[in-house]
Design a protein around this motif. Structure first.
Motif, PDB file in Angstrom:
ATOM      1  N   ILE A   1       0.876  -1.177   0.000  1.00 19.77           N
ATOM      2  CA  ILE A   1       0.000   0.000   0.000  1.00 19.77           C
ATOM      3  C   ILE A   1       0.908   1.220   0.000  1.00 19.77           C
ATOM      4  O   ILE A   1       1.868   1.296   0.774  1.00 19.77           O
ATOM      5  CB  ILE A   1      -0.935   0.016   1.218  1.00 19.77           C
ATOM      6  N   ILE A   2       0.617   2.166  -0.892  1.00 16.93           N
ATOM      7  CA  ILE A   2       1.432   3.371  -1.064  1.00 16.93           C
ATOM      8  C   ILE A   2       0.581   4.579  -0.685  1.00 16.93           C
ATOM      9  O   ILE A   2      -0.557   4.708  -1.124  1.00 16.93           O
ATOM     10  CB  ILE A   2       1.886   3.514  -2.530  1.00 16.93           C
ATOM     11  N   ARG A   3       1.135   5.450   0.131  1.00 20.99           N
ATOM     12  CA  ARG A   3       0.388   6.672   0.463  1.00 20.99           C
ATOM     13  C   ARG A   3       1.209   7.902   0.133  1.00 20.99           C
ATOM     14  O   ARG A   3       2.441   7.857   0.083  1.00 20.99           O
ATOM     15  CB  ARG A   3      -0.044   6.695   1.926  1.00 20.99           C
ATOM     16  N   ASN A   4       0.506   8.999  -0.076  1.00 18.56           N
ATOM     17  CA  ASN A   4       1.158  10.268  -0.341  1.00 18.56           C
ATOM     18  C   ASN A   4       1.723  10.825   0.964  1.00 18.56           C
ATOM     19  O   ASN A   4       1.037  10.851   1.997  1.00 18.56           O
ATOM     20  CB  ASN A   4       0.173  11.255  -0.965  1.00 18.56           C
ATOM     21  N   TYR A   5       2.957  11.276   0.913  1.00 23.23           N
ATOM     22  CA  TYR A   5       3.665  11.772   2.101  1.00 23.23           C
ATOM     23  C   TYR A   5       2.972  12.979   2.718  1.00 23.23           C
ATOM     24  O   TYR A   5       2.860  13.085   3.941  1.00 23.23           O
ATOM     25  CB  TYR A   5       5.094  12.126   1.689  1.00 23.23           C
ATOM     26  N   LYS A   6       2.493  13.881   1.886  1.00 23.18           N
ATOM     27  CA  LYS A   6       1.912  15.119   2.413  1.00 23.18           C
ATOM     28  C   LYS A   6       0.477  14.934   2.891  1.00 23.18           C
ATOM     29  O   LYS A   6       0.117  15.373   3.979  1.00 23.18           O
ATOM     30  CB  LYS A   6       1.960  16.221   1.351  1.00 23.18           C
ATOM     31  N   SER A   7      -0.337  14.259   2.109  1.00 22.17           N
ATOM     32  CA  SER A   7      -1.769  14.196   2.418  1.00 22.17           C
ATOM     33  C   SER A   7      -2.164  12.993   3.253  1.00 22.17           C
ATOM     34  O   SER A   7      -3.198  13.014   3.919  1.00 22.17           O
ATOM     35  CB  SER A   7      -2.570  14.170   1.111  1.00 22.17           C
ATOM     36  N   GLY A   8      -1.382  11.910   3.185  1.00 22.39           N
ATOM     37  CA  GLY A   8      -1.780  10.673   3.843  1.00 22.39           C
ATOM     38  C   GLY A   8      -2.771   9.863   3.026  1.00 22.39           C
ATOM     39  O   GLY A   8      -3.218   8.798   3.467  1.00 22.39           O
ATOM     40  N   TYR A   9      -3.112  10.319   1.813  1.00 30.62           N
ATOM     41  CA  TYR A   9      -4.047   9.599   0.949  1.00 30.62           C
ATOM     42  C   TYR A   9      -3.322   8.450   0.244  1.00 30.62           C
ATOM     43  O   TYR A   9      -2.144   8.560  -0.082  1.00 30.62           O
ATOM     44  CB  TYR A   9      -4.637  10.548  -0.094  1.00 30.62           C
ATOM     45  N   SER A  10      -4.051   7.365   0.003  1.00 32.80           N
ATOM     46  CA  SER A  10      -3.455   6.194  -0.639  1.00 32.80           C
ATOM     47  C   SER A  10      -3.532   6.298  -2.159  1.00 32.80           C
ATOM     48  O   SER A  10      -4.458   6.894  -2.714  1.00 32.80           O
ATOM     49  CB  SER A  10      -4.182   4.922  -0.188  1.00 32.80           C
ATOM     50  N   LEU A  11      -2.526   5.704  -2.822  1.00 29.15           N
ATOM     51  CA  LEU A  11      -2.582   5.531  -4.277  1.00 29.15           C
ATOM     52  C   LEU A  11      -3.610   4.444  -4.549  1.00 29.15           C
ATOM     53  O   LEU A  11      -3.496   3.325  -4.037  1.00 29.15           O
ATOM     54  CB  LEU A  11      -1.205   5.138  -4.805  1.00 29.15           C
TER      55      LEU A  11
END
Length: 375
Positions: free
Chosen positions: A218-228
């Motif tokens: 699972i990959i998430r965006n560093y700034k937002s915490g939202y997942s790819l």
């Protein structure tokens, strides 16, 4: 195992101070009140007020940070967390459907049960990570504490609560960005450790998890915490499978398989290595709309296709060292000299999910983290 004095550690007892008002995030033993439509109010027996207090020697100002995904026992920017009060054993929670008492923003309170699908994200300010290469949260450095919605942050009001028991304290709520949503995580100095009878947290334990060919992640965006994220929905503009950034909670559409683009002697995924991402639920490859057929204003649209289209993304870790779970990195697309990024706009087909694009503007929205390996 070693100690870094300015790093914040999991299970370390800390205080959280608002940079603008100087008040400390503080628990209380008073139940929140629900105002009636006409007269009187109703007591919420499960929720308790949290306030902004000027008293740093109050035992109710002591907190620990609980990480949702454990990579190290160091607290980093981009971590998804819960805040637990040491004295009351209650968690800080927010409820989008409830209004705060004074500012009529999102209500924040305390509860013995944490809301699993409503965590906080610790957000770094500025773009200095590209120079410092350091993503550890430091003692007394300003940050923002974001809700699961990108536009709402934990804040202290300039006004006091109206309720009688807490009328001398500042209101705590979540709202749109303003000068009151800057916080500092404060380590206890020896004097405060003695005052509160707290033993120092001394050890930083690195739980290094390497990434290997064909790992499910699972990959998430560093700034937002939202997942790819991807799913069976198709873009209206191109008819191709949509790729988005998705808020909490996680589901099967957040699972990707990382695959070496070329056969390598080593099975481990390494820094600067070209890779492909395969969406596990649909078994399609993440790919780039090089011709921008969707006419995206912010960058080249990302989609999923039946084949890799001979398109590879290069892994670039923030420190040019080992590629591991929890460390920020970039997806770099060399043919266009651009980076994979969570875009500023909602995705074409969604009302709550954000677009994923290629951009040549390097910001913290281009940084990603491997959140978890799935066995």
């Amino acid at each position: 195992m070693y100690q870094i004095d300015q790093d914040i550690l999991v299970r370390e007892v800390i205080q959280i101070r608002n940079s603008t008002t100087g008040t400390y995030l503080t628990a209380t033993g008073f139940n929140t009140q629900e105002k009636g439509l006409l007269f009187g109010s109703t007591t919420n027996i499960n929720d308790y007020y949290v306030v902004g207090s000027d008293d740093p020697e109050n035992h109710y100002t002591l907190w620990t940070i609980v990480k949702v995904f454990e990579d190290t026992n160091r607290i980093n920017y981009g971590d998804i967390i819960f805040l637990k009060n040491l004295s009351t054993k209650m968690y800080l929670i927010y409820k989008f459907e409830k209004q705060s008492e004074v500012s009529h923003q999102i209500r924040v309170s305390l509860n013995y049960n944490r809301q699993e699908n409503y965590p906080f994200i610790l957000q770094q300010q500025g773009e200095q990570i590209f120079q410092s290469k350091d993503y550890a949260i430091k003692n007394g450095v300003q940050l923002k504490i974001q809700t699961r919605k990108l536009t709402n942050f934990l804040q202290t009001s300039n006004k006091n609560y109206a309720s009688k028991q807490i009328k001398d304290y500042k209101e705590i709520s979540c709202g749109k960005e303003n000068q009151n949503d800057y916080w500092e995580i404060i380590k206890l100095d020896p004097q405060k450790q003695k005052l509160f009878d707290i033993k120092p947290t001394q050890q930083l334990i690195m739980n290094i998890q390497e990434i290997f060919n064909n790992d499910k992640i699972i990959i998430r965006n560093y700034k937002s915490g939202y997942s790819l994220h991807s799913h069976n929905n198709m873009y209206a503009s191109t008819g191709q499978q949509e790729v988005t950034c998705f808020s909490y909670e996680r589901d099967v559409n957040d699972l990707w398989m990382i695959k070496q683009s070329f056969n390598m002697a080593q099975n481990q995924i390494q820094n600067q290595m070209p890779i492909n991402l395969i969406h596990k639920e649909t078994m399609k490859f993440l790919s780039i709309d090089e011709k921008n057929l969707a006419n995206s204003k912010n960058g080249n649209q990302i989609r999923c296709m039946q084949s890799s289209m001979q398109q590879s993304l290069n892994i670039q870790t923030i420190d040019n060292q080992q590629f591991i779970v929890g460390k920020p990195f970039l997806f770099f697309y060399q043919p266009m000299n651009k980076f994979l990024c969570q875009g500023p706009s909602l995705s074409e087909m969604q009302t709550t999910q954000y677009e994923v694009i290629l951009t040549d503007q390097l910001t913290t929205s281009c940084l990603w983290v491997i959140e978890k390996k799935i066995k």
